[in-house]
Write a protein that holds these residues in place. Sequence first.
Motif, mmCIF file in Angstrom:
data_model
loop_
_atom_site.group_PDB
_atom_site.id
_atom_site.type_symbol
_atom_site.label_atom_id
_atom_site.label_comp_id
_atom_site.label_asym_id
_atom_site.label_seq_id
_atom_site.Cartn_x
_atom_site.Cartn_y
_atom_site.Cartn_z
ATOM 1 N N TYR A 70 -5.932 -3.292 -8.995
ATOM 2 C CA TYR A 70 -4.929 -2.361 -8.543
ATOM 3 C C TYR A 70 -3.716 -3.021 -7.916
ATOM 4 C CZ TYR A 70 -2.429 1.070 -5.417
ATOM 5 O OH TYR A 70 -1.533 1.960 -4.991
ATOM 6 N N ILE A 71 -4.062 -4.107 -7.147
ATOM 7 C CA ILE A 71 -2.863 -4.788 -6.501
ATOM 8 C C ILE A 71 -2.119 -5.762 -7.577
ATOM 9 C CG2 ILE A 71 -2.165 -6.731 -4.875
ATOM 10 C CD1 ILE A 71 -3.018 -3.917 -3.508
ATOM 11 N N THR A 125 0.690 -1.288 -0.016
ATOM 12 C CA THR A 125 -0.049 -0.097 0.041
ATOM 13 C C THR A 125 0.856 1.252 0.098
ATOM 14 O OG1 THR A 125 -0.078 0.028 2.390
ATOM 15 C CG2 THR A 125 -1.926 -1.238 1.168
ATOM 16 N N HIS A 148 -5.597 -7.446 1.051
ATOM 17 C CA HIS A 148 -7.263 -7.156 0.635
ATOM 18 C C HIS A 148 -7.547 -5.878 1.420
ATOM 19 C CE1 HIS A 148 -10.760 -7.559 -1.658
ATOM 20 N NE2 HIS A 148 -11.569 -7.398 -0.554
ATOM 21 N N SER A 153 -5.566 -2.438 1.419
ATOM 22 C CA SER A 153 -5.803 -1.864 -0.153
ATOM 23 C C SER A 153 -7.183 -1.147 0.319
ATOM 24 C CB SER A 153 -6.072 -2.974 -1.247
ATOM 25 O OG SER A 153 -4.377 -3.642 -1.426
ATOM 26 N N HIS A 154 -8.222 -1.797 0.708
ATOM 27 C CA HIS A 154 -9.398 -1.145 1.139
ATOM 28 C C HIS A 154 -9.063 0.199 1.917
ATOM 29 C CE1 HIS A 154 -12.877 -3.090 -0.731
ATOM 30 N NE2 HIS A 154 -12.236 -4.303 -0.130
ATOM 31 N N ILE A 168 -10.086 -3.055 -6.487
ATOM 32 C CA ILE A 168 -9.009 -2.955 -5.818
ATOM 33 C C ILE A 168 -8.043 -4.017 -6.113
ATOM 34 C CG2 ILE A 168 -8.181 -3.514 -3.491
ATOM 35 C CD1 ILE A 168 -10.472 -1.490 -2.580
#
Length: 701
Positions: A176-177, A52, A93, A96-97, A173
């Motif tokens: 994105y990762i 992140t 996960h 990232s949120h 998301i």
Amino acid sequence: MSKNYSNSSFWYDFDEDDNVDIITGEEIKPGKDYHKMAATLRAISNFVRIVTGENIPVKYNSKDESFTDGKTVVISSNIKDKDFDPTVGLALHEGSHCLLTDFDLLKQDNFDEYIKSNFNITEIAHKYGHYESMWDDEKDQYVNTHTINTRHAINQVASTLKQILNYVEDRRIDNYIYKNAPGYQGYYEALYNKYFHSNIIDKALKSNEKTSLDLDSYMFRLINLTNSNRNFNALPDLMKIWKVLDLKNVNRLKNTSQALDVAAEIYKIIESNIPTPEKQEQDNGGDTSGEESTNSSNTGGDSDSSKELSQDDIDDIAKKIVEDDGSTAQGSTPQSATGTKTIELSDSQKRSLDKAIDKQKELLNGTIKKSKVSKKDNNNIKAIQDSGSETKIVGKGQQGKYWKTTSNGTNCLVVKSLTQSLVDSEIYNTISRSYRWRTEEAQESVNNGLRLGTQLGRKLQIRNDEKSLKYTRLNKGKIDRRLISSLGYGYESVFNQVFQEKFKPAIVHISVDASGSMSGEKWRNSQTAAVAIAKAASMVQNLDVVISYRSTEDIGNKMTPAIFIAYDSRKDKITKISKLFKYISCPGTTPEGLCFEAIQKEIVDGSNGVDSYFINFSDGEPYFENKDITYYGTEAYNHTRNQVENMRSRGIKVLSYFISGGYYRSNQDNFKLMYGKDAEFINTKQLTPLAKSLNKMFATI
């Protein structure tokens, strides 16, 4: 090795030992390994920070928290080895949120306002019979007032819309990762393999299950659209939903607000295909079903996108599916989806399907159950973290557990800072309040050391002095003003130079053997000597002292070499010694060279204008064994000697003192083999003069 944790197997220490008592043959129940819990938390925290780019806190669940609050990642306290990779994936996960999701948008007031602005609440209320009710005394029941219950209608939309938003936001998301941290894809795949993918889901997608025109069926088909077994003919407008999602271009969604707009559009498509419920009996909430009404947005199967697809259409779609969103939720081996409904699930399979769907919803809604950590355990883990505790592999190439086997090494515990919380936790035998009957005696030894150190420190004050010597009438340097007048007489040596003498900075690492044989007078006098040197050094500016203790600890039912750095004058105040050293005891064996190997990087090199000393206090030969290594005899002597020679090669001056309770002679050869010609044999009563002689040496550096 299980594929569940194959991504971590090359760096993470999984418990794969046989855990069987070699004498009784009985299974040893593993103890609570706080170090492994702390290491797990540290590792996952590092992953989240790397992925992140933010320092998002990661903690064990302590308050029945199952999902992130947008600021913190919460993980289960009981992570089995096979669940480690999925746990990492879940933490990434959630992290990232925290980074990407707008949690303010999800607050009830904001979410309600969005719904009122984008949905026909009146129409939904009529369709589902959301009306106010009142008590009728004559009928002795609640009756419909035909006044719309806006709150209930909004709640119905909000419940479904949030689920759809979770799905869309997860796709955004995950994309994105995958694009920004491709090295962590394996953890995501482990997460989805555990919670989302299963054979029964694949089979159900190809069956006639979940094909009714209801919300449950649409949600099942929606959240599995990225499964290669998807069937666009299973329900009307699934192809239309697929096009709205446009997962191949999911990176077009830059924020949660845009994801919410997509979720709202999908909700409206689903809602348009769900018929008005038949009139029902009034429920406990006071709502009564309304008159049958027609949803003006209901286009049923008239939409072009809801017509049955031909095989050519499906094959064309399948070619694009492989490149859709690059996310983890790709299902099993791609198969050509057919519109036929030939597969029937048995009752047992239907029950398995229900459980599999529940797992999917847990991940989707962030309600995965996470075991709690007790307050005591949480405090112990924090104490370990605050102390900088870590383990290092040492002793590779030494004798293994059995004769003529070679060890791959064993963990050595390195505690980088002695803290009050670590003492209070009583995790370690070497550092503990448990020996309270000894603390008064131990404190006396510490106090004696502080008094002696004060006397010696006064003599060390000369290290603070700088001597200046000025040389004049030189051919170069600075012009001496007093000699300028002589230039007119042809005299050229009119320069001066000032030379300053001062003591070089020095650092002394004192390592004390905390094996059981050191107990009694040897231990008390060793403590007094070490404390005296530390106190004396604290009274001057360019002399630092580090004190460490070598011992062994039982960690997770496994004996482990351990070294505790109890004092470091570069960061600790001398009051720490007075406050905490009384809790240090000597309960271990003698893993001499193994501990030296573990702290090689902690010892400052003797270079760049710094004198570095390593002083060892010991009363025995090296001995240690566990299920990984057998460490004694010639191999242990040679290993210890190699560690000492490594220090010397780095410019560190090594002084080693063998402490005996009386006259000692028998093992001098082995001790000198390890520590060289500078090794000395002294009696415990010689430790006070030793402290004085060491201080004298520091004063002449």
